[in-house]
Design an enzyme around this catalytic site. Structure first.
Site, PDB file in Angstrom:
ATOM      1  N   ARG A 186       0.818  -1.225   0.000  1.00  0.00           N
ATOM      2  CA  ARG A 186       0.000   0.000   0.000  1.00  0.00           C
ATOM      3  C   ARG A 186       0.849   1.272   0.000  1.00  0.00           C
ATOM      4  O   ARG A 186       0.517   2.266   0.646  1.00  0.00           O
ATOM      5  CB  ARG A 186      -0.963   0.013   1.205  1.00  0.00           C
ATOM      6  CG  ARG A 186      -1.925  -1.154   1.222  1.00  0.00           C
ATOM      7  CD  ARG A 186      -2.958  -1.084   0.125  1.00  0.00           C
ATOM      8  NE  ARG A 186      -3.718  -2.307   0.051  1.00  0.00           N
ATOM      9  CZ  ARG A 186      -3.435  -3.321  -0.770  1.00  0.00           C
ATOM     10  NH1 ARG A 186      -2.432  -3.232  -1.622  1.00  0.00           N
ATOM     11  NH2 ARG A 186      -4.161  -4.407  -0.783  1.00  0.00           N
ATOM     12  N   SER A 243     -10.587  -1.174   3.732  1.00  0.00           N
ATOM     13  CA  SER A 243      -9.847  -1.608   4.928  1.00  0.00           C
ATOM     14  C   SER A 243      -9.246  -0.385   5.605  1.00  0.00           C
ATOM     15  O   SER A 243      -8.538   0.389   4.950  1.00  0.00           O
ATOM     16  CB  SER A 243      -8.727  -2.566   4.538  1.00  0.00           C
ATOM     17  OG  SER A 243      -9.308  -3.744   4.031  1.00  0.00           O
ATOM     18  N   GLU A 245      -4.380   2.640   7.142  1.00  0.00           N
ATOM     19  CA  GLU A 245      -4.087   2.670   5.701  1.00  0.00           C
ATOM     20  C   GLU A 245      -4.696   3.946   5.119  1.00  0.00           C
ATOM     21  O   GLU A 245      -4.182   4.532   4.178  1.00  0.00           O
ATOM     22  CB  GLU A 245      -4.721   1.426   5.045  1.00  0.00           C
ATOM     23  CG  GLU A 245      -4.545   1.374   3.543  1.00  0.00           C
ATOM     24  CD  GLU A 245      -5.266   0.167   2.920  1.00  0.00           C
ATOM     25  OE1 GLU A 245      -5.151  -0.958   3.455  1.00  0.00           O
ATOM     26  OE2 GLU A 245      -5.944   0.373   1.904  1.00  0.00           O
TER      27      GLU A 245
HETATM   28  C1  LIG Z   1     -15.498  -0.238  -0.521  1.00  0.00           C
HETATM   29  C2  LIG Z   1     -14.016  -0.041  -0.694  1.00  0.00           C
HETATM   30  C3  LIG Z   1     -13.223  -1.127  -1.037  1.00  0.00           C
HETATM   31  C4  LIG Z   1     -11.838  -0.959  -1.189  1.00  0.00           C
HETATM   32  N1  LIG Z   1     -11.089  -2.048  -1.523  1.00  0.00           N
HETATM   33  C5  LIG Z   1      -9.746  -1.880  -1.683  1.00  0.00           C
HETATM   34  C6  LIG Z   1      -8.931  -2.997  -2.048  1.00  0.00           C
HETATM   35  O1  LIG Z   1      -9.396  -4.114  -2.250  1.00  0.00           O
HETATM   36  N2  LIG Z   1      -7.592  -2.789  -2.182  1.00  0.00           N
HETATM   37  C7  LIG Z   1      -7.018  -1.562  -1.999  1.00  0.00           C
HETATM   38  O2  LIG Z   1      -5.792  -1.442  -2.157  1.00  0.00           O
HETATM   39  N3  LIG Z   1      -7.768  -0.493  -1.653  1.00  0.00           N
HETATM   40  C8  LIG Z   1      -9.103  -0.623  -1.489  1.00  0.00           C
HETATM   41  N4  LIG Z   1      -9.873   0.455  -1.129  1.00  0.00           N
HETATM   42  C9  LIG Z   1      -9.215   1.741  -0.849  1.00  0.00           C
HETATM   43  C10 LIG Z   1      -9.135   2.699  -2.057  1.00  0.00           C
HETATM   44  O3  LIG Z   1     -10.161   2.424  -2.984  1.00  0.00           O
HETATM   45  C11 LIG Z   1      -7.786   2.627  -2.765  1.00  0.00           C
HETATM   46  O4  LIG Z   1      -6.740   2.960  -1.885  1.00  0.00           O
HETATM   47  C12 LIG Z   1      -7.744   3.597  -3.960  1.00  0.00           C
HETATM   48  O5  LIG Z   1      -6.634   3.289  -4.721  1.00  0.00           O
HETATM   49  C13 LIG Z   1      -7.669   5.041  -3.564  1.00  0.00           C
HETATM   50  O6  LIG Z   1      -7.862   5.795  -4.754  1.00  0.00           O
HETATM   51  P1  LIG Z   1      -8.548   7.224  -4.690  1.00  0.00           P
HETATM   52  O7  LIG Z   1      -8.481   7.816  -6.048  1.00  0.00           O
HETATM   53  O8  LIG Z   1      -9.899   7.143  -4.105  1.00  0.00           O
HETATM   54  O9  LIG Z   1      -7.548   7.979  -3.740  1.00  0.00           O
HETATM   55  P2  LIG Z   1      -7.909   9.036  -2.606  1.00  0.00           P
HETATM   56  O10 LIG Z   1      -8.638   8.344  -1.503  1.00  0.00           O
HETATM   57  O11 LIG Z   1      -8.547  10.224  -3.190  1.00  0.00           O
HETATM   58  O12 LIG Z   1      -6.434   9.397  -2.106  1.00  0.00           O
HETATM   59  C14 LIG Z   1      -5.641   8.405  -1.470  1.00  0.00           C
HETATM   60  C15 LIG Z   1      -4.181   8.883  -1.440  1.00  0.00           C
HETATM   61  O13 LIG Z   1      -3.689   8.962  -2.762  1.00  0.00           O
HETATM   62  C16 LIG Z   1      -3.227  10.290  -3.026  1.00  0.00           C
HETATM   63  N5  LIG Z   1      -3.567  10.587  -4.421  1.00  0.00           N
HETATM   64  C17 LIG Z   1      -4.782  10.587  -5.022  1.00  0.00           C
HETATM   65  N6  LIG Z   1      -4.662  10.901  -6.328  1.00  0.00           N
HETATM   66  C18 LIG Z   1      -3.341  11.108  -6.556  1.00  0.00           C
HETATM   67  C19 LIG Z   1      -2.565  11.485  -7.693  1.00  0.00           C
HETATM   68  N7  LIG Z   1      -3.112  11.715  -8.904  1.00  0.00           N
HETATM   69  N8  LIG Z   1      -1.228  11.622  -7.553  1.00  0.00           N
HETATM   70  C20 LIG Z   1      -0.629  11.394  -6.353  1.00  0.00           C
HETATM   71  N9  LIG Z   1      -1.295  11.048  -5.244  1.00  0.00           N
HETATM   72  C21 LIG Z   1      -2.641  10.908  -5.343  1.00  0.00           C
HETATM   73  C22 LIG Z   1      -3.971  11.184  -2.035  1.00  0.00           C
HETATM   74  O14 LIG Z   1      -3.251  12.379  -1.770  1.00  0.00           O
HETATM   75  C23 LIG Z   1      -4.026  10.277  -0.821  1.00  0.00           C
HETATM   76  O15 LIG Z   1      -2.788  10.326  -0.142  1.00  0.00           O
HETATM   77  C24 LIG Z   1     -11.254   0.313  -0.983  1.00  0.00           C
HETATM   78  C25 LIG Z   1     -12.075   1.401  -0.647  1.00  0.00           C
HETATM   79  C26 LIG Z   1     -13.440   1.231  -0.509  1.00  0.00           C
HETATM   80  C27 LIG Z   1     -14.291   2.422  -0.159  1.00  0.00           C
END
Ligand SMILES: Cc1cc2nc3c(=O)[nH]c(=O)nc-3n(C[C@H](O)[C@H](O)[C@H](O)COP(=O)(O)OP(=O)(O)OC[C@H]3O[C@@H](n4cnc5c(N)ncnc54)[C@H](O)[C@@H]3O)c2cc1C
Length: 311
Positions: free
Chosen positions: A184, A237, A307
């Site tokens: 992660r 998570s 996380e």
């Molecule tokens: C129901 C559910 C299920 C999930 N299942 C999983 C799973 O199976 N596995 C898993 O790994 N995660 C899971 N997640 C967590 C999440 O979906 C992932 O971590 C996802 O990759 C986050 O992407 P985001 O665009 O929403 O990032 P955000 O939540 O918007 O940001 C997360 C981090 O990434 C940074 N960030 C965002 N965009 C950029 C960019 N363009 N450049 C640099 N940094 C950036 C942000 O500053 C922050 O630090 C789940 C979440 C939910 C709600």
């Protein structure tokens, strides 16, 4: 920000900047404090101009994707939350010379592209390798930054290169060999990952049979539905799995399933999910997080690390 800064930001971004925005609307937790400003950026040039302006003016900023792994604290964020849109959220075949040969096919996706859109595009073009993303509700940028993964696979394994914008507004292309992915996490030597914006990602995928790709995605989605709570706000998570164990197992063993703080609850379905059952505030979620950490520590001697990115 002072009045001059607000005026300049309005001039720079026009109607792409909004002021005093509730981050509950931009977080899958459906909770969070207010951001002083939210900026939707749709070109690299605009992003560069914004980052340079933020640096010159010493204004705090954070980039977000789909808000599926963030919690903005109740007191809010004094500064600018940035999102990538439109031209920075597309997906297309890469232009690397090997993209028509027998090797991996390169797919290029913008940092703001949703995982769902990327996966749908790959499926439509019969390209296999990212099916494990089915059901992860994030963006490409957020997913790469978090090295999002499931079922023993993670995004970093498929990356060929990244285009990133640093805190000074400089654009760089980084090849896979320069990127270090761990659980992660993406690490870049000497670079604070919170000061780096993932603008574009190139993935190496294999040609496959569309029906098999669809079947794999459906299989992963079904497994998710079996294990994860549905219809409630969450960030997936909440805690990282400690080495050799599972956060969910430790939380369950400490008897914490169903524990609540306001409307925030340790999911009875999956102990590593903190869910918003109604009107939980960021304070409720943060208080529940601390309580879980303390009680798991007392029970097992293990300190769980979130996380979820809290800012
Ligand atoms: C129901 C559910 C299920 C999930 N299942 C999983 C799973 O199976 N596995 C898993 O790994 N995660 C899971 N997640 C967590 C999440 O979906 C992932 O971590 C996802 O990759 C986050 O992407 P985001 O665009 O929403 O990032 P955000 O939540 O918007 O940001 C997360 C981090 O990434 C940074 N960030 C965002 N965009 C950029 C960019 N363009 N450049 C640099 N940094 C950036 C942000 O500053 C922050 O630090 C789940 C979440 C939910 C709600």
């Amino acid at each position: 920000m002072n009045r001059r800064q607000k005026r300049e930001l309005n001039e720079l971004l026009g109607d792409r900047v909004r002021w005093d925005v509730s981050m509950a609307e931009y977080s899958t937790f459906r909770a969070g404090g207010r951001a002083e400003a939210l900026a939707d950026v749709d070109t690299v040039e605009c992003l560069q101009a914004l980052v340079r302006w933020l640096r010159t003016n010493d204004v705090a900023w954070r980039i977000i994707g789909r808000g599926s792994n963030i919690l903005v604290s109740e007191q809010g964020f004094a500064g600018v939350i940035v999102r990538l849109q439109d031209a920075l959220a597309g997906v297309a075949r890469g232009h690397e010379p090997d993209c028509t040969g027998p090797g991996p096919v390169t797919v290029r996706a913008g940092g703001g592209c949703s995982m769902a859109r990327l996966l749908a595009w790959c499926t439509a073009h019969s390209l296999s390798g990212l099916e494990f993303l089915a059901g992860i509700p994030g963006s490409v940028g957020g997913g790469v930054r978090m090295n999002a993964g499931a079922w023993g696979q993670a995004m970093g394994e498929r990356l060929q290169a990244l285009q990133v914008l640093d805190g000074e507004g400089g654009l760089r292309r980084l090849e896979a060999a320069e990127l270090r992915f761990s659980y992660r996490r993406l690490e870049l030597d000497g670079q604070d990952p919170d000061r780096m914006i993932i603008v574009t990602a190139w993935f190496g995928l294999e040609r496959g049979r569309q029906a098999e790709i669809v079947a794999r995605c459906r299989g992963y989605l079904a497994r998710r539905r079996e294990k994860q709570p549905a219809g409630v706000g969450s960030a997936g998570s909440f805690f990282k799995n400690p080495a050799g164990d599972y956060a969910g197992r430790l939380i369950e063993a400490a008897g914490l399933k169903g524990l609540t703080r306001g409307d925030a609850m340790v999911s009875p379905r999956h102990a590593n999910f903190i869910v918003n059952t109604g009107r939980a505030t960021a304070d409720d979620i943060a208080a529940l997080m601390v309580e879980v950490q303390e009680r798991v520590y007392r029970d097992s001697g293990i300190r769980l690390e979130p996380e979820v990115c809290i800012f």
